[in-house]
Design a protein around this motif. Sequence first.
Motif, PDB file in Angstrom:
ATOM      1  N   THR A 124       0.832  -1.208   0.000  1.00  0.00           N
ATOM      2  CA  THR A 124       0.000   0.000   0.000  1.00  0.00           C
ATOM      3  C   THR A 124       0.867   1.259   0.000  1.00  0.00           C
ATOM      4  N   MET A 125       2.032   1.187   0.610  1.00  0.00           N
ATOM      5  CA  MET A 125       2.965   2.305   0.509  1.00  0.00           C
ATOM      6  C   MET A 125       3.356   2.533  -0.948  1.00  0.00           C
ATOM      7  N   MET A 126       3.630   1.443  -1.658  1.00  0.00           N
ATOM      8  CA  MET A 126       4.003   1.580  -3.058  1.00  0.00           C
ATOM      9  C   MET A 126       2.825   2.094  -3.884  1.00  0.00           C
ATOM     10  N   MET A 127       1.616   1.723  -3.521  1.00  0.00           N
ATOM     11  CA  MET A 127       0.429   2.263  -4.187  1.00  0.00           C
ATOM     12  C   MET A 127       0.414   3.787  -4.057  1.00  0.00           C
ATOM     13  N   ALA A 128       0.698   4.275  -2.855  1.00  0.00           N
ATOM     14  CA  ALA A 128       0.723   5.720  -2.628  1.00  0.00           C
ATOM     15  C   ALA A 128       1.824   6.378  -3.453  1.00  0.00           C
ATOM     16  N   PHE A 129       3.027   5.829  -3.396  1.00  0.00           N
ATOM     17  CA  PHE A 129       4.146   6.425  -4.133  1.00  0.00           C
ATOM     18  C   PHE A 129       3.872   6.429  -5.642  1.00  0.00           C
ATOM     19  N   ASP A 130       3.321   5.340  -6.145  1.00  0.00           N
ATOM     20  CA  ASP A 130       3.015   5.229  -7.567  1.00  0.00           C
ATOM     21  C   ASP A 130       1.970   6.273  -7.972  1.00  0.00           C
ATOM     22  N   TRP A 131       0.948   6.439  -7.123  1.00  0.00           N
ATOM     23  CA  TRP A 131      -0.097   7.435  -7.399  1.00  0.00           C
ATOM     24  C   TRP A 131       0.462   8.852  -7.341  1.00  0.00           C
ATOM     25  N   PHE A 132       1.270   9.130  -6.306  1.00  0.00           N
ATOM     26  CA  PHE A 132       1.871  10.464  -6.200  1.00  0.00           C
ATOM     27  C   PHE A 132       2.707  10.787  -7.436  1.00  0.00           C
ATOM     28  N   ALA A 133       3.492   9.815  -7.897  1.00  0.00           N
ATOM     29  CA  ALA A 133       4.354  10.040  -9.061  1.00  0.00           C
ATOM     30  C   ALA A 133       3.529  10.291 -10.314  1.00  0.00           C
ATOM     31  N   LYS A 134       2.492   9.486 -10.522  1.00  0.00           N
ATOM     32  CA  LYS A 134       1.660   9.641 -11.720  1.00  0.00           C
ATOM     33  C   LYS A 134       0.890  10.954 -11.717  1.00  0.00           C
ATOM     34  N   GLU A 135       0.556  11.443 -10.517  1.00  0.00           N
ATOM     35  CA  GLU A 135      -0.175  12.704 -10.416  1.00  0.00           C
ATOM     36  C   GLU A 135       0.756  13.912 -10.324  1.00  0.00           C
ATOM     37  N   ASN A 136       2.063  13.659 -10.410  1.00  0.00           N
ATOM     38  CA  ASN A 136       3.062  14.735 -10.433  1.00  0.00           C
ATOM     39  C   ASN A 136       2.955  15.671  -9.230  1.00  0.00           C
ATOM     40  N   VAL A 137       2.907  15.098  -8.025  1.00  0.00           N
ATOM     41  CA  VAL A 137       2.885  15.959  -6.847  1.00  0.00           C
ATOM     42  C   VAL A 137       4.220  16.690  -6.733  1.00  0.00           C
ATOM     43  N   ASP A 138       4.164  17.875  -6.138  1.00  0.00           N
ATOM     44  CA  ASP A 138       5.394  18.638  -5.897  1.00  0.00           C
ATOM     45  C   ASP A 138       6.123  18.113  -4.669  1.00  0.00           C
ATOM     46  N   TYR A 139       5.358  17.899  -3.608  1.00  0.00           N
ATOM     47  CA  TYR A 139       5.916  17.376  -2.364  1.00  0.00           C
ATOM     48  C   TYR A 139       4.972  16.311  -1.809  1.00  0.00           C
ATOM     49  N   ALA A 140       5.548  15.351  -1.112  1.00  0.00           N
ATOM     50  CA  ALA A 140       4.743  14.382  -0.379  1.00  0.00           C
ATOM     51  C   ALA A 140       5.281  14.309   1.045  1.00  0.00           C
ATOM     52  N   VAL A 141       4.386  14.402   2.000  1.00  0.00           N
ATOM     53  CA  VAL A 141       4.751  14.225   3.405  1.00  0.00           C
ATOM     54  C   VAL A 141       4.510  12.757   3.737  1.00  0.00           C
ATOM     55  N   ILE A 142       5.564  12.067   4.140  1.00  0.00           N
ATOM     56  CA  ILE A 142       5.524  10.616   4.341  1.00  0.00           C
ATOM     57  C   ILE A 142       5.714  10.306   5.826  1.00  0.00           C
TER      58      ILE A 142
END
Length: 434
Positions: A124-142
Amino acid sequence: MNYQEALSFLFSQLPMFSRVGAAAYKPGLDTSLAIDNHFGHPHSKFKSIHVGGTNGKGSTSHMLAAVLQSQGYKTGLYTSPHLVDFRERMRINGEMIPEEKVIEFVEKWQHTDYDGHPSFFELTMMMAFDWFAKENVDYAVIEVGMGGRLDSTNIITPEMCVITNISNDHTQFLGDTLPKIATEKAGIIKPGIPVIVGEAEGEIRHVFESKAKEVGAPVVFAEDYPLLKSISEDTVSGGWRCTLKEGDVIIPLAGDYQKKNIETVAHALECMRNIGITLSDNAIINGLNNVDTLTGLRGRWTRLNDAPLVIADTGHNIAGITYNMEQLSRLLNERKNGKLKIVIGFVADKTIDKILPLLPKDAEYYITNAQIPRALPADQLKVLFEEAQLPGETYPDVKTAYTAALESAKPEDIVFVGGSTFIVADLLASIEKF
């Protein structure tokens, strides 16, 4: 595949620590690194802030994300566990991942040729990272899941690290002393990456100082340089009225423990500015003023009713429950003839023998268990309560216990729901369902 089928796969096919405990715990980064490679290293496609610690890392993560979002950055937020909806774990600008994106990721995973066996958290962590990357987020707080050094999230190289504090929690995995736990938490400190530490004294402070020196990471201890000019409880919201150098804010996160978190966040925001992240005074004020609505944060000293006063809080270890009981005692003293009724349950692997002495003997206890395999059965918990001379009756589920407490309460009483994140989760789910 529909959304429920995708969830069923995630919950039933993968070992899930929050449900079953130790059997699902997989220390080490090998699997996370392998899955990361399989999906094309999505975490390298956005900048990140890494937040660890024992207590307060969720609230801290939400506050930082709210400020970034207010500045106009497309902001990802990854936290755990969820309370009601699985999708709470990953958000962009406060919006949970769409159901169709969950389905899409699960179907992609099921057709992969990767032959490893990831845990629920790793996938599920990888699901989040994959989604963030595809949506081109500027920053992610992890937010770190457990510990730090061997936590799955530690594959990232962030712009900044935050470590909130250290307390006894998950001692069977992280160590049976605070310095040992601190060593695991300090594992997110990386070469040259600045780190903010919220609370640390004595041996714990030495652990962080040594790790930071070893890898050449600049470290600031928030307690050494207070940035809050003033802080007081806001009687209207129940949150905190603060004066920062950026201006006055009313942070709608109740609970005494938030005072420490807010000081840590103030330092983290200053650090972010110092490393080149643009944050205007207005963005900081707006983000902190509206953190709950911007990010969907729930379960932290959440007020559910006024007469009787009903509070739910996810604090579940020695430090968190100590804060909760101290604040409840103060609130009770302000209410003439009021009584305290506590709906409570724990997970089976918690150090309950150290927590029970913190609970008031003059409260009424509604002893129950969350609907997860890892929960300690209410009848077993009652035996421990009786040995500790804490009066209470057992109830088969949180909704039944809460209903009984509420029906017996007078307007001047206080009903508190907590002991475990999953007790609060079950309560919120039952309220929303019924």
